[in-house]
Design a protein around this motif. Structure first.
Motif, PDB file in Angstrom:
ATOM      1  N   SER A 108       0.822  -1.231   0.000  1.00  0.00           N
ATOM      2  CA  SER A 108       0.000   0.000   0.000  1.00  0.00           C
ATOM      3  C   SER A 108       0.844   1.265   0.000  1.00  0.00           C
ATOM      4  O   SER A 108       0.313   2.370  -0.178  1.00  0.00           O
ATOM      5  N   LEU A 109       2.167   1.106   0.250  1.00  0.00           N
ATOM      6  CA  LEU A 109       3.037   2.284   0.309  1.00  0.00           C
ATOM      7  C   LEU A 109       3.542   2.594  -1.098  1.00  0.00           C
ATOM      8  O   LEU A 109       4.545   2.037  -1.568  1.00  0.00           O
ATOM      9  N   THR A 110       2.876   3.466  -1.779  1.00  0.00           N
ATOM     10  CA  THR A 110       3.256   3.854  -3.143  1.00  0.00           C
ATOM     11  C   THR A 110       3.123   5.354  -3.286  1.00  0.00           C
ATOM     12  O   THR A 110       2.252   5.980  -2.654  1.00  0.00           O
ATOM     13  N   GLY A 111       3.945   5.918  -4.151  1.00  0.00           N
ATOM     14  CA  GLY A 111       3.852   7.347  -4.444  1.00  0.00           C
ATOM     15  C   GLY A 111       4.072   8.179  -3.211  1.00  0.00           C
ATOM     16  O   GLY A 111       5.056   8.014  -2.480  1.00  0.00           O
ATOM     17  N   ASN A 112       3.113   9.110  -2.967  1.00  0.00           N
ATOM     18  CA  ASN A 112       3.237  10.005  -1.820  1.00  0.00           C
ATOM     19  C   ASN A 112       2.918   9.325  -0.494  1.00  0.00           C
ATOM     20  O   ASN A 112       3.206   9.854   0.573  1.00  0.00           O
ATOM     21  N   ASN A 113       2.288   8.184  -0.577  1.00  0.00           N
ATOM     22  CA  ASN A 113       1.925   7.461   0.636  1.00  0.00           C
ATOM     23  C   ASN A 113       3.116   6.625   1.078  1.00  0.00           C
ATOM     24  O   ASN A 113       3.253   5.447   0.721  1.00  0.00           O
ATOM     25  N   ASN A 114       4.033   7.228   1.838  1.00  0.00           N
ATOM     26  CA  ASN A 114       5.260   6.539   2.222  1.00  0.00           C
ATOM     27  C   ASN A 114       5.260   6.049   3.665  1.00  0.00           C
ATOM     28  O   ASN A 114       6.291   5.679   4.200  1.00  0.00           O
ATOM     29  N   TYR A 115       4.099   6.052   4.313  1.00  0.00           N
ATOM     30  CA  TYR A 115       4.014   5.538   5.682  1.00  0.00           C
ATOM     31  C   TYR A 115       2.596   5.020   5.929  1.00  0.00           C
ATOM     32  O   TYR A 115       1.611   5.586   5.443  1.00  0.00           O
ATOM     33  N   GLY A 116       2.491   3.946   6.699  1.00  0.00           N
ATOM     34  CA  GLY A 116       1.190   3.404   7.063  1.00  0.00           C
ATOM     35  C   GLY A 116       1.298   2.478   8.259  1.00  0.00           C
ATOM     36  O   GLY A 116       2.390   2.041   8.625  1.00  0.00           O
ATOM     37  N   TYR A 117       0.141   2.207   8.862  1.00  0.00           N
ATOM     38  CA  TYR A 117       0.132   1.265   9.995  1.00  0.00           C
ATOM     39  C   TYR A 117      -1.213   0.563  10.028  1.00  0.00           C
ATOM     40  O   TYR A 117      -2.212   1.029   9.464  1.00  0.00           O
ATOM     41  N   SER A 118      -1.231  -0.573  10.695  1.00  0.00           N
ATOM     42  CA  SER A 118      -2.472  -1.321  10.900  1.00  0.00           C
ATOM     43  C   SER A 118      -2.329  -2.152  12.160  1.00  0.00           C
ATOM     44  O   SER A 118      -1.206  -2.479  12.577  1.00  0.00           O
ATOM     45  N   ILE A 119      -3.487  -2.489  12.750  1.00  0.00           N
ATOM     46  CA  ILE A 119      -3.514  -3.355  13.940  1.00  0.00           C
ATOM     47  C   ILE A 119      -4.162  -4.656  13.525  1.00  0.00           C
ATOM     48  O   ILE A 119      -5.288  -4.673  13.007  1.00  0.00           O
ATOM     49  N   GLN A 120      -3.457  -5.760  13.757  1.00  0.00           N
ATOM     50  CA  GLN A 120      -3.916  -7.055  13.290  1.00  0.00           C
ATOM     51  C   GLN A 120      -3.899  -8.059  14.435  1.00  0.00           C
ATOM     52  O   GLN A 120      -3.082  -7.975  15.355  1.00  0.00           O
ATOM     53  N   LYS A 121      -4.827  -9.013  14.323  1.00  0.00           N
ATOM     54  CA  LYS A 121      -4.856 -10.142  15.262  1.00  0.00           C
ATOM     55  C   LYS A 121      -4.233 -11.342  14.561  1.00  0.00           C
ATOM     56  O   LYS A 121      -4.642 -11.695  13.449  1.00  0.00           O
ATOM     57  N   ALA A 122      -3.254 -11.928  15.183  1.00  0.00           N
ATOM     58  CA  ALA A 122      -2.598 -13.103  14.623  1.00  0.00           C
ATOM     59  C   ALA A 122      -2.472 -14.146  15.723  1.00  0.00           C
ATOM     60  O   ALA A 122      -1.803 -13.915  16.741  1.00  0.00           O
ATOM     61  N   GLY A 123      -3.152 -15.270  15.527  1.00  0.00           N
ATOM     62  CA  GLY A 123      -3.147 -16.288  16.572  1.00  0.00           C
ATOM     63  C   GLY A 123      -3.821 -15.773  17.820  1.00  0.00           C
ATOM     64  O   GLY A 123      -4.967 -15.335  17.793  1.00  0.00           O
ATOM     65  N   GLU A 124      -3.113 -15.827  18.940  1.00  0.00           N
ATOM     66  CA  GLU A 124      -3.655 -15.348  20.208  1.00  0.00           C
ATOM     67  C   GLU A 124      -3.205 -13.931  20.530  1.00  0.00           C
ATOM     68  O   GLU A 124      -3.515 -13.417  21.597  1.00  0.00           O
ATOM     69  N   GLY A 125      -2.426 -13.309  19.594  1.00  0.00           N
ATOM     70  CA  GLY A 125      -1.887 -11.998  19.888  1.00  0.00           C
ATOM     71  C   GLY A 125      -2.429 -10.906  18.993  1.00  0.00           C
ATOM     72  O   GLY A 125      -3.040 -11.145  17.955  1.00  0.00           O
ATOM     73  N   TYR A 126      -2.199  -9.678  19.446  1.00  0.00           N
ATOM     74  CA  TYR A 126      -2.568  -8.482  18.681  1.00  0.00           C
ATOM     75  C   TYR A 126      -1.286  -7.675  18.450  1.00  0.00           C
ATOM     76  O   TYR A 126      -0.492  -7.474  19.376  1.00  0.00           O
ATOM     77  N   TYR A 127      -1.120  -7.173  17.204  1.00  0.00           N
ATOM     78  CA  TYR A 127       0.114  -6.480  16.836  1.00  0.00           C
ATOM     79  C   TYR A 127      -0.220  -5.216  16.066  1.00  0.00           C
ATOM     80  O   TYR A 127      -1.153  -5.212  15.255  1.00  0.00           O
ATOM     81  N   MET A 128       0.596  -4.192  16.344  1.00  0.00           N
ATOM     82  CA  MET A 128       0.522  -2.962  15.567  1.00  0.00           C
ATOM     83  C   MET A 128       1.686  -2.988  14.571  1.00  0.00           C
ATOM     84  O   MET A 128       2.853  -3.019  14.959  1.00  0.00           O
ATOM     85  N   LEU A 129       1.377  -2.983  13.277  1.00  0.00           N
ATOM     86  CA  LEU A 129       2.366  -3.063  12.214  1.00  0.00           C
ATOM     87  C   LEU A 129       2.534  -1.679  11.607  1.00  0.00           C
ATOM     88  O   LEU A 129       1.551  -1.095  11.116  1.00  0.00           O
ATOM     89  N   MET A 130       3.760  -1.164  11.657  1.00  0.00           N
ATOM     90  CA  MET A 130       4.044   0.175  11.107  1.00  0.00           C
ATOM     91  C   MET A 130       5.164   0.038  10.083  1.00  0.00           C
ATOM     92  O   MET A 130       6.176  -0.653  10.320  1.00  0.00           O
ATOM     93  N   ALA A 131       5.024   0.692   8.939  1.00  0.00           N
ATOM     94  CA  ALA A 131       6.048   0.594   7.877  1.00  0.00           C
ATOM     95  C   ALA A 131       6.147   1.904   7.125  1.00  0.00           C
ATOM     96  O   ALA A 131       5.158   2.609   6.936  1.00  0.00           O
ATOM     97  N   GLY A 132       7.385   2.228   6.719  1.00  0.00           N
ATOM     98  CA  GLY A 132       7.619   3.423   5.929  1.00  0.00           C
ATOM     99  C   GLY A 132       8.731   3.173   4.909  1.00  0.00           C
ATOM    100  O   GLY A 132       9.521   2.240   5.036  1.00  0.00           O
ATOM    101  N   VAL A 133       8.824   3.976   3.883  1.00  0.00           N
ATOM    102  CA  VAL A 133       9.834   3.843   2.812  1.00  0.00           C
ATOM    103  C   VAL A 133      10.842   4.963   2.963  1.00  0.00           C
ATOM    104  O   VAL A 133      10.463   6.136   3.093  1.00  0.00           O
ATOM    105  N   THR A 134      12.099   4.616   2.956  1.00  0.00           N
ATOM    106  CA  THR A 134      13.142   5.636   2.991  1.00  0.00           C
ATOM    107  C   THR A 134      13.592   5.953   1.582  1.00  0.00           C
ATOM    108  O   THR A 134      13.635   5.078   0.708  1.00  0.00           O
TER     109      THR A 134
END
Length: 488
Positions: A122-148
């Motif tokens: 989803s990180l394309t063009g001007n959108n160089n940062y994003g995050y989402s909160i996901q449930k995986a197994g028994e845990g919950y995680y906040m995933l953050m990613a950006g392009v340098t």
């Protein structure tokens, strides 16, 4: 369903809904606050990670991209991977799948590969940062990613923040709240039930009281004196019961009066009819002398006239209020003349001394009805004595609101106090044998009472046994009685 049970169920349902909605709102609000704080912290840490990486990469860029990337990560990873954070670095998306430079094994362990792939794509063009909160197994995680943009090929810098503890805390708080809510509803429900029974106790007592009154115990009354709605209900109930008792007493009196009226009327008819039938049978079946014939004819005639007089009075009593009163001026001197002419012979015959003294005034009403009322009052006074004195006087009223007061005063036998209230009933006679001997039927005072009511005047009776009686006729000082123009 009883009212107490309805009150209990309704209050319990309302409290359950209130505490449920309030608890959910409170838990959600608290969780949202914590989650937003973690998101803000994560975004700050992600920007810091990107800044440190770009600064380190820039200082070692001359040694080649691969070397600079690895060295930079070695130098900064310990300062970024704190507070449950794990970094991951992706360099290139071969065949659509990310190529992990660092952190791939941790991502695989958490089972968030697909979520990170979707986030990176989803990180394309001007959108160089994003995050989402996901449930995986028994845990919950906040995933953050950006392009340098410092590297030759795209490098994706990300942080995987473990939020399982926050969600676990929320679940724990929710379970605790459910337990507290159940205890609260159990204890509160018992309290509500007891309170509802206490509040509705006066209503139950009132219900039992009404049932006992319905069974015939009419003297019972509610003792509730509280100032709330139930107290007002109890007092209104008592007033209703009192009113019903009054109405019942009136109905009983009316029934007794009708019974007495029927019995008296039958008795009044029986005596003259017996005489008429007896003397008629004598005339028909026996040979009588001339004197006996005249005596029989006289009895038949006199008893027939008595029945005629009785029927006229009854018709007058029944039909009087069906015709409207024609109010006209009636001079008192004309009344005095009529009365004096009528009663003087009777008084002389009975040896009664009489005084007729009417002040000069003008009354308003039906002259014939007023004369009938005064004749009956004077006739009753005459029948109440063998010899004595009667006064018929008109004067200005002594009480406030009275224009004129007419009194008929005698010093005859008087009336027992307990019978004064009944002498205006039809056929009621204090001394029945003497009244019949005098030719009375007990209708005169009933006529007087009816005439007074039709004219809106008051008839008052004062009497003492053995001393005499005072009959007062009070004409009120009202415009409708003494203003000829408005009456006509």
């Amino acid at each position: 369903m009883k009212f107490a049970d309805k009150l209990f169920l309704l209050t319990t349902v309302v409290l359950t809904l209130f505490f449920t909605v309030f608890g959910i709102w409170m838990l959600h609000s608290n969780f949202s606050r914590l989650l937003n704080r973690e998101i803000e912290q994560g975004n700050l840490e992600s920007r810091m990670f990107r800044y440190l990486f770009e600064m380190g990469y820039q200082s070692m860029e001359e040694y080649g991209e691969e070397y600079a990337v690895n060295k930079t990560l070695d130098s900064i990873k310990d300062s970024v991977e704190i507070n449950g954070n794990h970094i991951f670095v992706i360099q290139g998306m071969e065949t659509g799948a990310p190529s992990y430079v660092y952190g791939g094994s941790y991502i695989a362990d958490t089972g968030t590969e697909e979520e990170i792939t979707a986030l990176v794509n989803s990180l394309t063009g001007n959108n160089n940062y994003g995050y989402s909160i996901q449930k995986a197994g028994e845990g919950y995680y906040m995933l953050m990613a950006g392009v340098t943009d410092r590297t030759t090929s795209p490098v994706f810098l990300g942080i995987c923040k473990d939020l399982t503890s926050i969600y676990s805390d929320r679940h724990g708080m929710l379970m605790q709240y459910r337990a507290v809510l159940m205890i609260l509803l159990l204890v509160g429900g018992m309290g509500i039930y007891l309170v509802s029974r206490y509040i509705t106790r006066p209503i139950r007592k009132l219900d039992k009281l009404a049932a006992k009154i319905a069974e015939g115990d009419y003297e019972l009354r509610s003792s509730d004196r509280s100032e709330d709605e139930i107290g007002h209900l109890a007092r209104n109930f008592n007033r209703m019961a009192d009113r019903l008792m009054q109405e019942l007493a009136v109905k009983e009196l009316e029934a007794k009066q009708k019974e007495d009226f029927t019995a008296a009327f039958a008795h009044e008819l029986k005596t003259p009819l017996t005489s008429i039938i007896g003397y008629a049978d004598m005339l028909n079946s026996m040979k009588l002398t001339e004197e006996e014939n005249r005596e029989a004819y006289f009895y038949i005639y006199s008893q027939g006239k008595r029945l005629e007089s009785l029927s006229h009075k009854l018709l007058e009593l029944v039909s009087m209020d069906k015709n409207p009163i024609d109010f006209k001026p009636v001079p008192t001197k004309k009344l005095e003349e009529n009365i004096r002419t009528t009663v003087r012979p009777i008084w002389n015959q009975r040896g009664i001394k009489g005084k007729i003294d009417l002040e000069k005034a003008t009354l308003y009403g039906d002259a014939e009805l007023l004369l009938s009322m005064f004749y009956n009052l004077l006739d009753n006074a005459a029948k109440a004595m063998d010899k004595g004195e009667i006064s018929f006087i008109l004067m200005k009223g002594k009480n406030v609101g009275d224009a004129y007061e007419i009194k008929v005063v005698d010093n005859g036998r008087g009336i027992p106090e307990e019978e004064i209230g009944r002498i205006t009933e039809a056929f009621y006679m204090v001394d029945k044998s003497r009244s019949r001997k005098e030719g009375g039927a007990g209708i005169g005072m009933a006529l007087c009472s009816k005439i007074a009511a039709l004219h809106g005047i008051s008839l008052m009776i004062e009497s003492r046994l053995g001393e005499g009686t005072v009959m007062k006729v009070l004409f009120p000082n009202e415009e409708r009685h003494f203003n000829e123009e408005k009456i006509q």
